[in-house]
Design a protein around this motif. Structure first.
Motif, PDB file in Angstrom:
ATOM      1  N   ARG A   1      36.813  30.939  43.627  1.00 37.60           N
ATOM      2  CA  ARG A   1      35.813  31.237  44.654  1.00 37.60           C
ATOM      3  C   ARG A   1      36.217  32.474  45.464  1.00 37.60           C
ATOM      4  O   ARG A   1      35.361  33.275  45.871  1.00 37.60           O
ATOM      5  N   SER A   2      37.531  32.652  45.670  1.00 37.24           N
ATOM      6  CA  SER A   2      38.013  33.768  46.498  1.00 37.24           C
ATOM      7  C   SER A   2      37.668  35.124  45.879  1.00 37.24           C
ATOM      8  O   SER A   2      37.401  36.096  46.590  1.00 37.24           O
ATOM      9  N   VAL A   3      37.664  35.206  44.533  1.00 38.48           N
ATOM     10  CA  VAL A   3      37.329  36.465  43.863  1.00 38.48           C
ATOM     11  C   VAL A   3      35.868  36.830  44.140  1.00 38.48           C
ATOM     12  O   VAL A   3      35.538  37.987  44.411  1.00 38.48           O
ATOM     13  N   VAL A   4      35.009  35.812  44.112  1.00 38.39           N
ATOM     14  CA  VAL A   4      33.589  36.050  44.376  1.00 38.39           C
ATOM     15  C   VAL A   4      33.400  36.477  45.827  1.00 38.39           C
ATOM     16  O   VAL A   4      32.667  37.431  46.125  1.00 38.39           O
ATOM     17  N   LEU A   5      34.077  35.782  46.752  1.00 38.14           N
ATOM     18  CA  LEU A   5      33.944  36.109  48.175  1.00 38.14           C
ATOM     19  C   LEU A   5      34.425  37.536  48.467  1.00 38.14           C
ATOM     20  O   LEU A   5      33.886  38.219  49.343  1.00 38.14           O
ATOM     21  N   ARG A   6      35.434  37.975  47.714  1.00 43.16           N
ATOM     22  CA  ARG A   6      35.933  39.341  47.906  1.00 43.16           C
ATOM     23  C   ARG A   6      34.848  40.361  47.548  1.00 43.16           C
ATOM     24  O   ARG A   6      34.659  41.363  48.242  1.00 43.16           O
ATOM     25  N   LEU A   7      34.107  40.093  46.477  1.00 41.50           N
ATOM     26  CA  LEU A   7      33.021  41.000  46.077  1.00 41.50           C
ATOM     27  C   LEU A   7      31.879  40.983  47.088  1.00 41.50           C
ATOM     28  O   LEU A   7      31.198  41.988  47.298  1.00 41.50           O
ATOM     29  N   ILE A   8      31.681  39.832  47.741  1.00 44.37           N
ATOM     30  CA  ILE A   8      30.662  39.755  48.799  1.00 44.37           C
ATOM     31  C   ILE A   8      31.110  40.594  49.993  1.00 44.37           C
ATOM     32  O   ILE A   8      30.327  41.360  50.573  1.00 44.37           O
ATOM     33  N   ASP A   9      32.406  40.461  50.349  1.00 44.17           N
ATOM     34  CA  ASP A   9      32.949  41.242  51.476  1.00 44.17           C
ATOM     35  C   ASP A   9      32.858  42.743  51.203  1.00 44.17           C
ATOM     36  O   ASP A   9      32.649  43.546  52.121  1.00 44.17           O
ATOM     37  N   GLN A  10      33.039  43.108  49.950  1.00 46.93           N
ATOM     38  CA  GLN A  10      33.009  44.520  49.583  1.00 46.93           C
ATOM     39  C   GLN A  10      31.583  45.040  49.360  1.00 46.93           C
ATOM     40  O   GLN A  10      31.391  46.170  48.917  1.00 46.93           O
ATOM     41  N   LYS A  11      30.581  44.177  49.642  1.00 45.22           N
ATOM     42  CA  LYS A  11      29.156  44.547  49.569  1.00 45.22           C
ATOM     43  C   LYS A  11      28.661  44.814  48.149  1.00 45.22           C
ATOM     44  O   LYS A  11      27.645  45.487  47.960  1.00 45.22           O
ATOM     45  N   TRP A  12      29.387  44.305  47.142  1.00 44.93           N
ATOM     46  CA  TRP A  12      28.883  44.424  45.783  1.00 44.93           C
ATOM     47  C   TRP A  12      27.884  43.303  45.471  1.00 44.93           C
ATOM     48  O   TRP A  12      27.011  43.455  44.620  1.00 44.93           O
ATOM     49  N   LEU A  13      28.062  42.176  46.148  1.00 49.54           N
ATOM     50  CA  LEU A  13      27.168  41.035  45.950  1.00 49.54           C
ATOM     51  C   LEU A  13      26.555  40.623  47.283  1.00 49.54           C
ATOM     52  O   LEU A  13      27.198  40.729  48.331  1.00 49.54           O
ATOM     53  N   SER A  14      25.335  40.123  47.215  1.00 50.72           N
ATOM     54  CA  SER A  14      24.709  39.509  48.389  1.00 50.72           C
ATOM     55  C   SER A  14      24.583  38.020  48.121  1.00 50.72           C
ATOM     56  O   SER A  14      24.448  37.585  46.971  1.00 50.72           O
ATOM     57  N   SER A  15      24.637  37.222  49.173  1.00 49.83           N
ATOM     58  CA  SER A  15      24.569  35.766  49.006  1.00 49.83           C
ATOM     59  C   SER A  15      23.577  35.180  49.996  1.00 49.83           C
ATOM     60  O   SER A  15      23.384  35.710  51.088  1.00 49.83           O
ATOM     61  N   GLN A  16      22.961  34.080  49.574  1.00 49.26           N
ATOM     62  CA  GLN A  16      22.082  33.332  50.470  1.00 49.26           C
ATOM     63  C   GLN A  16      22.183  31.855  50.120  1.00 49.26           C
ATOM     64  O   GLN A  16      22.456  31.484  48.978  1.00 49.26           O
ATOM     65  N   SER A  17      21.977  31.002  51.124  1.00 51.18           N
ATOM     66  CA  SER A  17      22.026  29.558  50.922  1.00 51.18           C
ATOM     67  C   SER A  17      20.632  29.070  50.569  1.00 51.18           C
ATOM     68  O   SER A  17      19.682  29.284  51.316  1.00 51.18           O
ATOM     69  N   LEU A  18      20.513  28.431  49.405  1.00 49.95           N
ATOM     70  CA  LEU A  18      19.217  27.926  48.954  1.00 49.95           C
ATOM     71  C   LEU A  18      19.296  26.424  48.765  1.00 49.95           C
ATOM     72  O   LEU A  18      20.327  25.880  48.377  1.00 49.95           O
ATOM     73  N   ALA A  19      18.164  25.754  49.028  1.00 53.79           N
ATOM     74  CA  ALA A  19      18.069  24.326  48.713  1.00 53.79           C
ATOM     75  C   ALA A  19      18.160  24.206  47.207  1.00 53.79           C
ATOM     76  O   ALA A  19      17.340  24.756  46.479  1.00 53.79           O
ATOM     77  N   SER A  20      19.185  23.534  46.748  1.00 52.69           N
ATOM     78  CA  SER A  20      19.395  23.440  45.298  1.00 52.69           C
ATOM     79  C   SER A  20      18.859  22.133  44.792  1.00 52.69           C
ATOM     80  O   SER A  20      19.264  21.070  45.222  1.00 52.69           O
ATOM     81  N   SER A  21      17.943  22.197  43.910  1.00 49.88           N
ATOM     82  CA  SER A  21      17.471  20.997  43.233  1.00 49.88           C
ATOM     83  C   SER A  21      16.945  21.410  41.889  1.00 49.88           C
ATOM     84  O   SER A  21      16.517  22.531  41.685  1.00 49.88           O
ATOM     85  N   GLY A  22      16.990  20.483  40.953  1.00 50.30           N
ATOM     86  CA  GLY A  22      16.445  20.774  39.641  1.00 50.30           C
ATOM     87  C   GLY A  22      14.947  20.947  39.700  1.00 50.30           C
ATOM     88  O   GLY A  22      14.309  21.253  38.704  1.00 50.30           O
TER      89      GLY A  22
END
Length: 740
Positions: free
Chosen positions: A168-189
């Motif tokens: 997870r830390s590798v992904v968070l690093r890319l978010i911090d470096q502005k390569w990825l954007s993230s958002q919290s979504l209601a997850s359901s099938g």
């Protein structure tokens, strides 16, 4: 000064009856029946549901409600009336009934499950250049960016971690470096973000389907309650009629509930519905997490989802502006709740909800229950018959094999007759698929001592332990007790004398591998479907032709559509015919017809081989001929002669106790009491041990009551628990099984 108004609250805990609480001044005018509240009880705080609002209380000191858990009622109007009807009809406390309507995720206020959804934050060109730079020094980061480049919309964080095995830390690093954007979504099938589906168009209906749909559409347009029974041979296109009826309901801004009997069917149904409807679909069954269920509940309550798909309990969901209820495979025993109060029938609850909501109810089956078919005969339901398959496919040819002859040819016991083995071999060579049905899981049915004939039984239940080779344990299929298989007899201590008898799906799979090592198999039973989404995975693997043979219990007999399956082998269903229950012939006819219907559903011709020791039994002969009209005509006359449903209602009274003598004496006392007070038109049958005398350390005795009207019997039955307060009494109205 405003007068104090009181409410009666049914607590979630089993207190037994409602408690009175005062409505604080600031809450007056906001309180409604069916609303969830928090109230004081002794030194704690409890939650419950408001069952009544009243001006007076018989108690002088009444504590006030602490807070309202929501600004609107969790159930009101028709749903509240349905709960009251269920309480009265099924002789169950309203408090217990409400647990069906207000599921655990709502009672515990479980929040909607959310996940982190990742997308690229920079252009594809910039990201590609970054991948080139990162590939040498930070390969994990490069792999993540490449995965996002290959995804059109984005990826959930959990899915990315599982697929790439990155932290997870590798992904968070890319978010911090502005390569990825993230958002919290209601997850359901329920949301289409997880998978891409090409929307399919409605199929052209044949004459029978079209006539059926037009009458259903007329009922929908008239906004009136009506029950339609669709009796269609397997593969006749009932699901297409359902979907076009749902489309009509949606066009009128009405919602629809689709009930399926087994969780194993939901994945196939959901896939077909997602490919047809762009609307959000709420999925409801117990294998989903509490958060996922909360998400689905919220979608329905807000009106954001207009289609609900689920098992039995989905009939209680808060669908807005309900216009259509569909009960697929309406005959199935899974719609009856047997294990706990209320012992309700989901199909009948669906019909009653349709009546209360003034909406249309569709009941569909190739083998309708005798009760439903009789209701159509007397005009309570509208009958539609679909006699042909809409494609070029025809019904499979069916062959009955006498296993006495097969044993003689094999020189002893065998799972497979020569006819079945040859047919499996032919299908494998042709690249086609096979279903093998045996309604018994495990490896061996029992372990028995060859010296003293002692059978190893569960210490808590009156049942032989089943041997499971994969886990190398003996297991009880009633209470799940497990123990290692012993090397000597526990009774006579004889070493090396223990033998295994009988067989299940696990043994069949192993034997088939020994005969045909090159054949790939999958097994679908309760042992292989314990994990979440295991049904979906097995279904997808078999449909993708990653196996040649699917071996399974009754969960493979219902509703599955596999175009490449051209052979179905029924290994044994004789045991059910030996059960002393008036429904036994109906159950065998239904399961044989249903499993036979899995073969030849596409252009390829289908074949069914039924192995039996009773080749001349009328039920097996009629099932082989797919002759439901003849079976119904015979069965309805037999029930008329003996006065069984649908010509009466049955009530099963089951008394359980740790002490066998006490259980029997209580059952006899309850029996004597009811014989005195029930009207003479009601027949109280003698007390007898239940089919499984002992389950989970409780001894069980039961008796049946025949009555023409449940409502005339219910008040007397409801008082039983007051007369025998210490007894464990279960009242089962319209029981599915009169033996077990």
């Amino acid at each position: 000064m405003s007068k104090i108004v009181f409410v009666e609250v049914l607590l979630d805990q089993n207190v037994g009856k409602g408690l009175d609480y005062a409505i604080p001044f600031e809450m007056q005018g906001r309180v409604q029946i069916g609303m969830r509240v928090e109230v004081p009880l002794k030194n704690g705080v409890k939650r419950g549901t408001i069952a009544a609002i009243k001006e007076h209380s018989q108690f002088s000191q009444v504590k006030p409600i602490l807070r309202l858990l929501s600004e609107e009622a969790e159930l009101s109007g028709p749903l509240w009336k349905l709960a009251q009807w269920m309480s009265q009809y099924y002789c169950a406390p309203l408090q217990r009934v409400l647990k069906c309507f207000i599921p655990v995720n709502i009672r515990r206020e479980v929040k909607q499950k959310s996940q982190i959804f990742l997308q690229l934050a920079k252009s594809r060109a910039d990201t590609l250049r970054a991948c080139e730079i990162l590939r040498t020094k930070h390969p994990a980061q490069a792999a993540i960016l490449e995965a996002l480049l290959n995804s059109n919309k984005g990826i959930f964080l959990s899915e990315l971690i599982d697929d790439l095995k990155v932290s997870r830390s590798v992904v968070l690093r890319l978010i911090d470096q502005k390569w990825l954007s993230s958002q919290s979504l209601a997850s359901s099938g329920d949301l289409l973000i997880e998978e891409e589906f090409f929307l399919s168009k409605p199929k052209i209906l044949n004459g029978e389907q079209k006539a059926c749909l037009e009458i259903i559409q007329q009922s929908l347009c008239e906004n009136r309650f009506a029950v339609h029974l669709i009796q269609g041979v397997t593969g006749s296109g009932k699901t297409e009629v359902y979907m076009q009826a749902i489309q009509t309901a949606l066009s009128q801004n009405k919602s629809a509930i689709m009930l399926v009997p087994e969780i194993s069917l939901t994945s196939q149904t959901i896939e077909r519905f997602r490919a047809r409807f762009s609307e959000k679909i709420a999925i409801l069954h117990h294998r989903r997490s509490l958060g996922e269920r909360s998400a689905a509940w919220g979608l329905l309550k807000s009106g954001e989802a207009m289609i609900a798909i689920g098992a039995r309990s989905a009939i209680f969901c808060p669908a807005k502006n309900l216009g259509l209820i569909i009960v697929d495979e309406e005959h199935d025993s899974s719609y009856k709740q047997n294990d706990e109060t209320p012992c309700y029938q989901g199909r009948d609850a669906a019909v009653m909800r349709g009546h209360l909501e003034n909406c249309v109810v569709l009941l569909g089956s190739a083998t309708p229950s005798i009760e439903s078919r009789y209701n159509a005969e007397i005009g309570k339901y509208r009958l539609h018959t679909l006699t042909t398959r809409p494609t070029e496919a025809s019904l499979p040819r069916v062959k009955i094999v006498d296993m006495k002859t097969a044993f003689d040819k094999a020189g002893g016991f065998t799972h497979f007759s020569n006819e079945l083995l040859e047919a499996v071999k032919e299908r494998f060579k042709a690249g086609e698929q096979v279903l093998l049905f045996l309604n018994r899981r495990g490896y061996h049915r029992m372990q028995i001592c060859g010296s003293c004939r002692h059978i190893l039984k569960c210490p808590h239940c009156d049942l032989a332990l089943t041997f499971h080779r994969a886990s190398n344990v003996l297991q009880c299929h009633l209470c799940d007790f497990q123990r290692p298989a012993p090397r000597e007899c526990p009774q006579c201590k004889s070493p090396e004398s223990l033998e295994f008898k009988g067989f299940g799906t696990e043994h069949v799979e192993r034997t088939l591998h020994a005969i045909f090592p090159e054949i790939r198999t999958l097994r679908m039973d309760r042992d292989t479907t314990k994990k979440k989404n295991s049904h979906e995975e097995l279904f997808k693997q078999f449909r993708a032709h990653k196996a040649d043979v699917l071996i399974g219990t009754q969960m493979i007999a219902k509703g599955f559509h596999f175009p490449s399956v051209t052979l179905v082998g029924v290994l044994n269903t004789d045991a059910t015919l030996a059960i002393p229950d008036f429904r036994s012939p109906e159950q065998v006819f239904q399961i044989l017809t249903q499993v036979a219907g899995r073969a030849g559903r596409s252009q390829l011709p289908g074949e069914v081989i039924i192995q039996t020791f009773l080749p001349d039994h009328p039920t097996i002969l009629l099932a082989a001929a797919q002759n439901y009209p003849a079976f119904y005509a015979s069965e309805i006359e037999e029930r008329r002669s003996f006065g069984y449903p649908p010509f009466c209602h049955l009530v099963k009274i089951l008394i359980s106790d740790l002490d066998s003598d006490k259980a029997r004496s209580t059952a006899e006392a309850a029996h004597a009491h009811l014989q005195k007070i029930l009207p003479p038109t009601t027949q109280v049958l003698p007390v007898a041990p239940a089919g499984h005398l002992k389950v989970k350390d409780l001894y069980r005795f039961q008796f049946l009551i025949k009555t023409m009207k449940v409502n005339s019997t219910s008040p007397h039955l409801a008082n039983l628990k007051d007369l025998f307060p210490s007894a464990d009494i279960k009242i089962d109205i319209d029981p599915f099984s009169t033996f077990f």
